[in-house]
Design a protein around this motif. Structure first.
Motif, PDB file in Angstrom:
ATOM      1  N   LYS A 253       0.828  -1.209   0.000  1.00 47.48           N
ATOM      2  CA  LYS A 253       0.000   0.000   0.000  1.00 47.48           C
ATOM      3  C   LYS A 253       0.861   1.257   0.000  1.00 47.48           C
ATOM      4  O   LYS A 253       0.572   2.216  -0.720  1.00 47.48           O
ATOM      5  CB  LYS A 253      -0.937  -0.014   1.205  1.00 47.48           C
ATOM      6  CG  LYS A 253      -2.098  -0.989   1.080  1.00 47.48           C
ATOM      7  CD  LYS A 253      -3.131  -0.741   2.166  1.00 47.48           C
ATOM      8  CE  LYS A 253      -4.371  -1.589   1.930  1.00 47.48           C
ATOM      9  NZ  LYS A 253      -5.439  -1.290   2.901  1.00 47.48           N
ATOM     10  N   TYR A 254       1.898   1.258   0.815  1.00 47.95           N
ATOM     11  CA  TYR A 254       2.785   2.426   0.855  1.00 47.95           C
ATOM     12  C   TYR A 254       3.464   2.616  -0.501  1.00 47.95           C
ATOM     13  O   TYR A 254       3.474   3.727  -1.055  1.00 47.95           O
ATOM     14  CB  TYR A 254       3.835   2.242   1.945  1.00 47.95           C
ATOM     15  CG  TYR A 254       4.781   3.424   2.079  1.00 47.95           C
ATOM     16  CD1 TYR A 254       4.449   4.521   2.860  1.00 47.95           C
ATOM     17  CD2 TYR A 254       6.009   3.429   1.414  1.00 47.95           C
ATOM     18  CE1 TYR A 254       5.309   5.607   2.979  1.00 47.95           C
ATOM     19  CE2 TYR A 254       6.872   4.508   1.525  1.00 47.95           C
ATOM     20  CZ  TYR A 254       6.515   5.594   2.306  1.00 47.95           C
ATOM     21  OH  TYR A 254       7.377   6.661   2.397  1.00 47.95           O
ATOM     22  N   THR A 256       2.637   1.505  -3.482  1.00 51.11           N
ATOM     23  CA  THR A 256       1.685   1.828  -4.539  1.00 51.11           C
ATOM     24  C   THR A 256       1.258   3.297  -4.479  1.00 51.11           C
ATOM     25  O   THR A 256       1.179   3.983  -5.508  1.00 51.11           O
ATOM     26  CB  THR A 256       0.443   0.924  -4.426  1.00 51.11           C
ATOM     27  OG1 THR A 256       0.843  -0.438  -4.562  1.00 51.11           O
ATOM     28  CG2 THR A 256      -0.573   1.267  -5.502  1.00 51.11           C
ATOM     29  N   THR A 257       1.003   3.790  -3.273  1.00 49.84           N
ATOM     30  CA  THR A 257       0.578   5.179  -3.116  1.00 49.84           C
ATOM     31  C   THR A 257       1.689   6.136  -3.505  1.00 49.84           C
ATOM     32  O   THR A 257       1.450   7.151  -4.174  1.00 49.84           O
ATOM     33  CB  THR A 257       0.147   5.446  -1.658  1.00 49.84           C
ATOM     34  OG1 THR A 257      -0.863   4.513  -1.292  1.00 49.84           O
ATOM     35  CG2 THR A 257      -0.392   6.859  -1.504  1.00 49.84           C
ATOM     36  N   THR A 318      -9.232   7.177  -0.730  1.00 51.52           N
ATOM     37  CA  THR A 318      -9.093   6.523  -2.037  1.00 51.52           C
ATOM     38  C   THR A 318     -10.105   7.059  -3.041  1.00 51.52           C
ATOM     39  O   THR A 318      -9.793   7.202  -4.224  1.00 51.52           O
ATOM     40  CB  THR A 318      -9.253   4.999  -1.907  1.00 51.52           C
ATOM     41  OG1 THR A 318     -10.506   4.694  -1.278  1.00 51.52           O
ATOM     42  CG2 THR A 318      -8.129   4.409  -1.086  1.00 51.52           C
ATOM     43  N   ILE A 371      -1.343   4.393   6.725  1.00 52.09           N
ATOM     44  CA  ILE A 371      -0.508   3.213   6.525  1.00 52.09           C
ATOM     45  C   ILE A 371       0.670   3.186   7.489  1.00 52.09           C
ATOM     46  O   ILE A 371       1.013   2.147   8.049  1.00 52.09           O
ATOM     47  CB  ILE A 371       0.012   3.165   5.072  1.00 52.09           C
ATOM     48  CG1 ILE A 371      -1.151   2.972   4.084  1.00 52.09           C
ATOM     49  CG2 ILE A 371       1.044   2.062   4.888  1.00 52.09           C
ATOM     50  CD1 ILE A 371      -0.750   3.156   2.638  1.00 52.09           C
ATOM     51  N   TYR A 446      -3.324  -1.612  -4.795  1.00 53.87           N
ATOM     52  CA  TYR A 446      -3.803  -1.146  -3.493  1.00 53.87           C
ATOM     53  C   TYR A 446      -5.041  -1.915  -3.047  1.00 53.87           C
ATOM     54  O   TYR A 446      -5.142  -2.339  -1.900  1.00 53.87           O
ATOM     55  CB  TYR A 446      -4.120   0.352  -3.560  1.00 53.87           C
ATOM     56  CG  TYR A 446      -4.428   0.969  -2.216  1.00 53.87           C
ATOM     57  CD1 TYR A 446      -3.417   1.543  -1.456  1.00 53.87           C
ATOM     58  CD2 TYR A 446      -5.718   0.983  -1.701  1.00 53.87           C
ATOM     59  CE1 TYR A 446      -3.673   2.110  -0.212  1.00 53.87           C
ATOM     60  CE2 TYR A 446      -5.993   1.544  -0.462  1.00 53.87           C
ATOM     61  CZ  TYR A 446      -4.969   2.108   0.273  1.00 53.87           C
ATOM     62  OH  TYR A 446      -5.244   2.664   1.498  1.00 53.87           O
ATOM     63  N   GLU A 447      -5.989  -2.072  -3.950  1.00 50.25           N
ATOM     64  CA  GLU A 447      -7.267  -2.690  -3.582  1.00 50.25           C
ATOM     65  C   GLU A 447      -7.132  -4.166  -3.226  1.00 50.25           C
ATOM     66  O   GLU A 447      -7.879  -4.691  -2.414  1.00 50.25           O
ATOM     67  CB  GLU A 447      -8.265  -2.530  -4.738  1.00 50.25           C
ATOM     68  CG  GLU A 447      -8.600  -1.087  -5.064  1.00 50.25           C
ATOM     69  CD  GLU A 447      -9.353  -0.398  -3.934  1.00 50.25           C
ATOM     70  OE1 GLU A 447      -9.899  -1.093  -3.064  1.00 50.25           O
ATOM     71  OE2 GLU A 447      -9.379   0.844  -3.902  1.00 50.25           O
ATOM     72  N   ASN A 449      -4.655  -5.580  -1.740  1.00 47.29           N
ATOM     73  CA  ASN A 449      -3.865  -5.807  -0.534  1.00 47.29           C
ATOM     74  C   ASN A 449      -4.506  -5.081   0.637  1.00 47.29           C
ATOM     75  O   ASN A 449      -4.582  -3.864   0.650  1.00 47.29           O
ATOM     76  CB  ASN A 449      -2.434  -5.304  -0.746  1.00 47.29           C
ATOM     77  CG  ASN A 449      -1.538  -5.646   0.426  1.00 47.29           C
ATOM     78  OD1 ASN A 449      -1.552  -4.945   1.420  1.00 47.29           O
ATOM     79  ND2 ASN A 449      -0.768  -6.712   0.299  1.00 47.29           N
ATOM     80  N   ASN A 450      -4.967  -5.795   1.624  1.00 51.43           N
ATOM     81  CA  ASN A 450      -5.702  -5.200   2.733  1.00 51.43           C
ATOM     82  C   ASN A 450      -4.917  -5.171   4.039  1.00 51.43           C
ATOM     83  O   ASN A 450      -5.478  -4.930   5.098  1.00 51.43           O
ATOM     84  CB  ASN A 450      -7.014  -5.970   2.970  1.00 51.43           C
ATOM     85  CG  ASN A 450      -7.965  -5.812   1.808  1.00 51.43           C
ATOM     86  OD1 ASN A 450      -8.118  -4.728   1.261  1.00 51.43           O
ATOM     87  ND2 ASN A 450      -8.587  -6.916   1.405  1.00 51.43           N
ATOM     88  N   THR A 452      -2.562  -3.736   6.947  1.00 49.15           N
ATOM     89  CA  THR A 452      -2.346  -2.416   7.537  1.00 49.15           C
ATOM     90  C   THR A 452      -0.939  -2.356   8.065  1.00 49.15           C
ATOM     91  O   THR A 452      -0.537  -3.202   8.865  1.00 49.15           O
ATOM     92  CB  THR A 452      -3.336  -2.164   8.684  1.00 49.15           C
ATOM     93  OG1 THR A 452      -4.664  -2.300   8.163  1.00 49.15           O
ATOM     94  CG2 THR A 452      -3.147  -0.768   9.276  1.00 49.15           C
TER      95      THR A 452
END
Length: 461
Positions: A253-254, A256-257, A318, A371, A446-447, A449-450, A452
Motif C-alpha cells: 500500500k505504501y 503503490t501510493t 481513495t 498506513i 492497493y485494492e 492488498n488489505n 495495515t
C-alpha cells in the motif's frame, strides 16, 4: 490526542501553517521568473544560471527528507525556529550579494532552512488534527497550489518594477510567521532515538548525483548515483535502524501510493513548467500576461482544495484520489486537444487539471498517514516530500529536452491543432497516458492488498 500534543488554538496554528507554506512556495516560483535577469546581471550562460534553481531544488529535496526524520525525535517548535532563522539569514545574504557565487550560496542557505517547511506543514495535520486531517491537508495543499500560480505574477511584478534582488528581501519576510507558529505549537520533549547520519549522507549523495545527472545531462553522474544507491541498499540491510527503513517499501500500500503520487506530481509540475514556455513561444505573451492567464487555474486549485479535504474525511481518501486522477486524465486530454486555440479557451482547460493538484496531495498524504506506523510518520512523509521535489526536477529536465529535440507540425491527437503547438499537444497526451497508468496500477495493487502497516512491522531487516 495526548496532552503533550494538545493545540490551544487550532485555527491559529492552521493559519500560521498556511502562511509559511504560501511564502515558501512563492519563494521557489518567484525565482523562476528572475533567472533571465540574474543571467543578464552577471553575464551568465543558461547552463550556469540554471544553478539558481538546480542547487536550491537539490538541497531542498534532501533536506525535506532529513527534517522529516528529525521530526520523529525533535519538537516541531525547535525545528521550525531553526529552519526559518536559517532561511531568513540566507535571504538577507542574497539581497546583499555582490557576485554570482554569493547568490548561489544564498540559495543553498535558503534551501537548508526552507526544506523544513514541507516536512512540518504535511506532518502537523497528521499529528495535531487527527479528526480533521483530510480537511486540513486539503487546505494546505490548496495553498501550495495557489502559491505556485501567483508566485510568477508576484515575481514578475517585483523584478520588473524594482530589481530581482528584492525577491530575496521579500522572501526574508517569512520570519514574521515564526512567533505565531511558536505560540500555537505545543511544548514537546525531545525523544530518544538513533539517527543514521551515514545513511543520510548516502541518500544525499544519491539524490544529488541523480538530479545533477538529469539537469546537466552528464552520463557519468548516473553511474555515481547508482553507486550511492547500492551503498544505501547495503546500509539499509546491515544496520538495525537505517535512515530509511527498508520495510517501508515492502508494504504494498505504501509503495503503490508513493508511485501513484509521484507519477501525478511529475505531470502536474511538468504542466506548470511547460505552460509559461508555451504561452511565451507559441502565443508570444509577456510575463505578466502569462501570469494572468494561469491565475484562474491557481484560484480553482485553492477553492477545490478546501472542498477536497472535506471529501477525504467524508468519502474516503481513495475515493478522492480516484477523482483526482480522473480529473487529471481528462484535463490533460482537453489540453492536448485545445492548445493552439484562443488563450482564454486554453486557460479554461487548465482549470480542470490544475484543480486536481490539492486533491492528489491531500488524498495521498492521508492514505500514507493511515498506513505508516506512528513512530515512522516523519520519515515516511519525508520520502513523500522528497519524491515530490525530485519529480519537479525530473519533469522539467525531460520536458526541456523534449522541446529542444522535437518540433512536429502534426500532433498525435487527431483533434489537436497543427503548427507550433503540436509538440505541447503531444506532451499533454503523454501526461494523460501516464495518469491512466498510475490509476490502473493503484487500482490493481492497493485494492487487492488489505494489510495495515501499523499492524505489521518486521522485527528486523
Amino acid at each position: 490526542m495526548n496532552k503533550e500534543q494538545a493545540v490551544k488554538n487550532p485555527k491559529g496554528l492552521l493559519i500560521s501553517l498556511c502562511a509559511v507554506m504560501m511564502m515558501s512556495v512563492m519563494n521557489g516560483t518567484m525565482f523562476n521568473i528572475a533567472v533571465p535577469d540574474i543571467a543578464k546581471t552577471y553575464h551568465l550562460l543558461p547552463s550556469e544560471v540554471s544553478w539558481v534553481m538546480t542547487g536550491y531544488i537539490m538541497v531542498y529535496a534532501v533536506g525535506a527528507l532529513t527534517y522529516g526524520k528529525l521530526a520523529d525525535y525533535y519538537p516541531y517548535r525547535t525545528l521550525i525556529t531553526f529552519g526559518l532563522t536559517i532561511f531568513c539569514l540566507g535571504s538577507l545574504f542574497g539581497f546583499f550579494a555582490q557576485n554570482y557565487g554569493m547568490v548561489l550560496l544564498a540559495r543553498v542557505i535558503q534551501a537548508v532552512g526552507g526544506a523544513m517547511i514541507p516536512a512540518l506543514v504535511f506532518l502537523a495535520p497528521i499529528k495535531y488534527f487527527p479528526n480533521e486531517r483530510g480537511r486540513v491537508l486539503g487546505i494546505v495543499s490548496s495553498v501550495m497550489a495557489f502559491a505556485s500560480g501567483i508566485g510568477p505574477i508576484a515575481g514578475g511584478f517585483i523584478a520588473g518594477f524594482l530589481d530581482w534582488r528584492y525577491l530575496f528581501l521579500t522572501s526574508a519576510l517569512i520570519i514574521v510567521t515564526l512567533p505565531f507558529l511558536r505560540r500555537n505549537l505545543p511544548q514537546e520533549a525531545v525523544k530518544k532515538g538513533y539517527i543514521d547520519f551515514v545513511g543520510a549522507a548516502l541518500i544525499a549523495g544519491f539524490i544529488s548525483s541523480l538530479l545533477l545527472g538529469i539537469t546537466l545531462g552528464v552520463s557519468w553522474l548516473f553511474i555515481v548515483s547508482v553507486a550511492f544507491f547500492l551503498l544505501n541498499i547495503w546500509r539499509m540491510k546491515t544496520i538495525e535502524e537505517p535512515f530509511i527503513p527498508a520495510h517501508l517499501f515492502k508494504n504494498i500500500k505504501y509503495r503503490t501510493t508513493i508511485i501513484t503520487s509521484f507519477l501525478s506530481i511529475v505531470c502536474l509540475f511538468g504542466m506548470m513548467f511547460m505552460l509559461p514556455i508555451m504561452f511565451r513561444d507559441a502565443y508570444e505573451m509577456g510575463t505578466m500576461t502569462i501570469g494572468l492567464v494561469l491565475f484562474p487555474g491557481a484560484l480553482s486549485a485553492a477553492l477545490m482544495g478546501q472542498k477536497g479535504g472535506k471529501l477525504v474525511d467524508t468519502k474516503g481518501n481513495t475515493f478522492v484520489l480516484y477523482l483526482a486522477l480522473t480529473l487529471l486524465a481528462v484535463g490533460f486530454l482537453l489540453l492536448s486537444t485545445l492548445v493552439g486555440a484562443h488563450p482564454y479557451v486554453v486557460s479554461a482547460a487548465i482549470i480542470v487539471a490544475y484543480m486536481s493538484f490539492p486533491l492528489v496531495q491531500a488524498s495521498s498524504a492521508d492514505i500514507l498517514a493511515n498506513i505508516l506506523h506512528k513512530n515512522e510518520t516523519g520519515v515516511g512523509m519525508g520520502v513523500f516530500n522528497l519524491l515530490n521535489f525530485v519529480s519537479g526536477a525530473l519533469s522539467g529536465a525531460i520536458i526541456g529536452k523534449s522541446l529542444d529535440i522535437f518540433n512536429p507540425g502534426q500532433p498525435f491527437n487527431w483533434f489537436g491543432f497543427e503548427g507550433t503547438t503540436a509538440v505541447y499537444s503531444n506532451v499533454f497526451l503523454a501526461f494523460s497516458l501516464i495518469i491512466i497508468i498510475g490509476f490502473v496500477q493503484f487500482r490493481m495493487n492497493y485494492e487487492k492488498n488489505n494489510q495495515t502497516y501499523s499492524q505489521k512491522k518486521p522485527a528486523s531487516l
